[in-house]
Design an enzyme around this catalytic site. Sequence first.
Site, PDB file in Angstrom:
ATOM      1  N   ASP A  33       3.385 -89.461 -35.124  1.00  0.00           N
ATOM      2  CA  ASP A  33       2.501 -90.580 -34.795  1.00  0.00           C
ATOM      3  C   ASP A  33       1.705 -90.228 -33.548  1.00  0.00           C
ATOM      4  O   ASP A  33       2.024 -89.242 -32.857  1.00  0.00           O
ATOM      5  CB  ASP A  33       3.312 -91.867 -34.550  1.00  0.00           C
ATOM      6  CG  ASP A  33       2.529 -93.133 -34.890  1.00  0.00           C
ATOM      7  OD1 ASP A  33       1.318 -93.179 -34.601  1.00  0.00           O
ATOM      8  OD2 ASP A  33       3.125 -94.073 -35.436  1.00  0.00           O
ATOM      9  N   ASP A  51      -2.377 -86.328 -34.088  1.00  0.00           N
ATOM     10  CA  ASP A  51      -3.473 -87.174 -34.552  1.00  0.00           C
ATOM     11  C   ASP A  51      -3.771 -86.800 -36.006  1.00  0.00           C
ATOM     12  O   ASP A  51      -4.370 -85.752 -36.281  1.00  0.00           O
ATOM     13  CB  ASP A  51      -4.710 -86.962 -33.679  1.00  0.00           C
ATOM     14  CG  ASP A  51      -5.844 -87.917 -34.020  1.00  0.00           C
ATOM     15  OD1 ASP A  51      -5.823 -88.505 -35.125  1.00  0.00           O
ATOM     16  OD2 ASP A  51      -6.766 -88.059 -33.191  1.00  0.00           O
ATOM     17  N   SER A 120      -1.451-102.049 -49.550  1.00  0.00           N
ATOM     18  CA  SER A 120      -1.360-103.437 -49.094  1.00  0.00           C
ATOM     19  C   SER A 120      -1.836-104.382 -50.186  1.00  0.00           C
ATOM     20  O   SER A 120      -2.708-104.027 -51.007  1.00  0.00           O
ATOM     21  CB  SER A 120      -2.224-103.624 -47.844  1.00  0.00           C
ATOM     22  OG  SER A 120      -2.413-104.995 -47.544  1.00  0.00           O
ATOM     23  N   CYS A 122      -3.747-106.566 -49.580  1.00  0.00           N
ATOM     24  CA  CYS A 122      -5.147-106.827 -49.240  1.00  0.00           C
ATOM     25  C   CYS A 122      -6.106-106.213 -50.262  1.00  0.00           C
ATOM     26  O   CYS A 122      -7.303-106.514 -50.233  1.00  0.00           O
ATOM     27  CB  CYS A 122      -5.468-106.306 -47.845  1.00  0.00           C
ATOM     28  SG  CYS A 122      -4.789-107.311 -46.508  1.00  0.00           S
ATOM     29  N   TYR A 148     -10.310-103.555 -44.846  1.00  0.00           N
ATOM     30  CA  TYR A 148      -8.979-102.945 -44.870  1.00  0.00           C
ATOM     31  C   TYR A 148      -8.496-102.815 -46.314  1.00  0.00           C
ATOM     32  O   TYR A 148      -7.942-101.798 -46.709  1.00  0.00           O
ATOM     33  CB  TYR A 148      -8.025-103.801 -44.044  1.00  0.00           C
ATOM     34  CG  TYR A 148      -6.591-103.337 -44.005  1.00  0.00           C
ATOM     35  CD1 TYR A 148      -6.230-102.168 -43.346  1.00  0.00           C
ATOM     36  CD2 TYR A 148      -5.578-104.093 -44.611  1.00  0.00           C
ATOM     37  CE1 TYR A 148      -4.913-101.755 -43.300  1.00  0.00           C
ATOM     38  CE2 TYR A 148      -4.265-103.682 -44.570  1.00  0.00           C
ATOM     39  CZ  TYR A 148      -3.933-102.515 -43.915  1.00  0.00           C
ATOM     40  OH  TYR A 148      -2.627-102.097 -43.868  1.00  0.00           O
ATOM     41  N   LYS A 152      -7.707 -99.363 -48.417  1.00  0.00           N
ATOM     42  CA  LYS A 152      -6.415 -99.130 -49.057  1.00  0.00           C
ATOM     43  C   LYS A 152      -6.591 -98.787 -50.540  1.00  0.00           C
ATOM     44  O   LYS A 152      -5.916 -97.899 -51.076  1.00  0.00           O
ATOM     45  CB  LYS A 152      -5.522-100.361 -48.909  1.00  0.00           C
ATOM     46  CG  LYS A 152      -4.936-100.550 -47.511  1.00  0.00           C
ATOM     47  CD  LYS A 152      -3.974 -99.444 -47.175  1.00  0.00           C
ATOM     48  CE  LYS A 152      -3.228 -99.698 -45.879  1.00  0.00           C
ATOM     49  NZ  LYS A 152      -2.344 -98.560 -45.507  1.00  0.00           N
ATOM     50  N   ASN A 177       2.999-109.238 -46.261  1.00  0.00           N
ATOM     51  CA  ASN A 177       3.183-109.328 -44.812  1.00  0.00           C
ATOM     52  C   ASN A 177       4.613-108.996 -44.434  1.00  0.00           C
ATOM     53  O   ASN A 177       5.552-109.589 -44.975  1.00  0.00           O
ATOM     54  CB  ASN A 177       2.859-110.747 -44.337  1.00  0.00           C
ATOM     55  CG  ASN A 177       1.413-111.120 -44.574  1.00  0.00           C
ATOM     56  OD1 ASN A 177       0.543-110.800 -43.774  1.00  0.00           O
ATOM     57  ND2 ASN A 177       1.148-111.795 -45.683  1.00  0.00           N
ATOM     58  N   ALA A 192       1.102-112.659 -38.229  1.00  0.00           N
ATOM     59  CA  ALA A 192       1.310-114.096 -38.031  1.00  0.00           C
ATOM     60  C   ALA A 192       2.742-114.469 -37.641  1.00  0.00           C
ATOM     61  O   ALA A 192       2.936-115.258 -36.707  1.00  0.00           O
ATOM     62  CB  ALA A 192       0.878-114.861 -39.282  1.00  0.00           C
ATOM     63  N   ARG A 282      -1.820-116.290 -51.912  1.00  0.00           N
ATOM     64  CA  ARG A 282      -1.261-115.077 -52.510  1.00  0.00           C
ATOM     65  C   ARG A 282      -0.153-115.484 -53.466  1.00  0.00           C
ATOM     66  O   ARG A 282       0.596-116.436 -53.202  1.00  0.00           O
ATOM     67  CB  ARG A 282      -0.649-114.162 -51.433  1.00  0.00           C
ATOM     68  CG  ARG A 282      -1.618-113.627 -50.388  1.00  0.00           C
ATOM     69  CD  ARG A 282      -2.549-112.591 -50.960  1.00  0.00           C
ATOM     70  NE  ARG A 282      -3.159-111.767 -49.937  1.00  0.00           N
ATOM     71  CZ  ARG A 282      -4.244-111.021 -50.154  1.00  0.00           C
ATOM     72  NH1 ARG A 282      -4.814-111.021 -51.340  1.00  0.00           N
ATOM     73  NH2 ARG A 282      -4.743-110.284 -49.187  1.00  0.00           N
TER      74      ARG A 282
END
Length: 324
Positions: A33, A51, A120, A122, A148, A152, A177, A192, A282
């Site tokens: 990471d 990186d 995701s 998303c 995003y 993905k 999530n 959230a 969702r």
Amino acid sequence: MARTAVVCGAGGFIGSHLVKRLRREGYWVRGVDLKVPEFAPTAADDFRTLDLRDPDQCERALRIPGGVPDEVYQLAADMGGMGFIHGAECEIMHNNVLINVHMTHAAARLGVPRYFYSSSVCVYRDMRPGEPEMAEDGAYPALPDNEYGWEKLYSERIALAYARRTGMAVRIARFQNCYGPEGTWQGGREKAPAAICRKVACAPDGGEVEVWGDGTAVRSYTYVDDMVDGIFRLTQSHLEGPVNIGNPEYVTVDELVAATAATAGKRIRIRHVDGPVGVQSRNFSNARIESLGWRAAWPLRRGIAATYSWIATQVDMPGVRIAV
């Protein structure tokens, strides 16, 4: 001989928990990471600060003693909560596409046998409350709500194309999530559940917390232990193509606040304010991951209790500055 794995994104929330699970399973693990885990020492046998937007550093990540790892888990991404997703569209698309193009290519070129990619939910379109469950093929025709999600979806296709071309076994999870202890809880990138836990922890009994939107948006929140179990089971499995992983317990944002306040033993008032909300609802099928014997073991109230306890401890630590 121990199996070997490289976890990309091992300094992040889910990645650091995944490293712990793999170590418990007897793996030798390298973590990679830009940063080390923020809240606890890494459990990795070897940790490299690299990186992964750079192709040469991707190859360095995958060259381990004795050759290449048996498995690569690609969770590295520039991401955060809804505020970050809406405010950093260019950074998300630029950084994450570079990471995934170079890492998938490096893994295939070096002959990594098995490759996991974290996608995701998303990638899906907006849904109406009460709409029937959506299976994985519902992502097409594509209409993600944000960039995003588009990134993905494209990165899924990169991984699947390399699988077809090279025979590398690719497994793809679409995360709902995820929350739990040792996750980002302030600063703008928190999700959230962590943000609500922080706000409730900082509020007095009878106090008020702000919620973006009108509080009716419907979501599922998956505890990190359940998510990691799904990742591990999926990666070892025969399942090809994207697989949803999420808790089938759906709640509104206001219900999430109520559950957190109940955990804290506080009376909390909600003030709705303008802010990025994302999709209205969702509701996804977990049939594919459940075919592997996976079930969400952490209902929301149990998971929120564990998360709130950890975040409340962070809030009370001497010298911590809180951005409520």
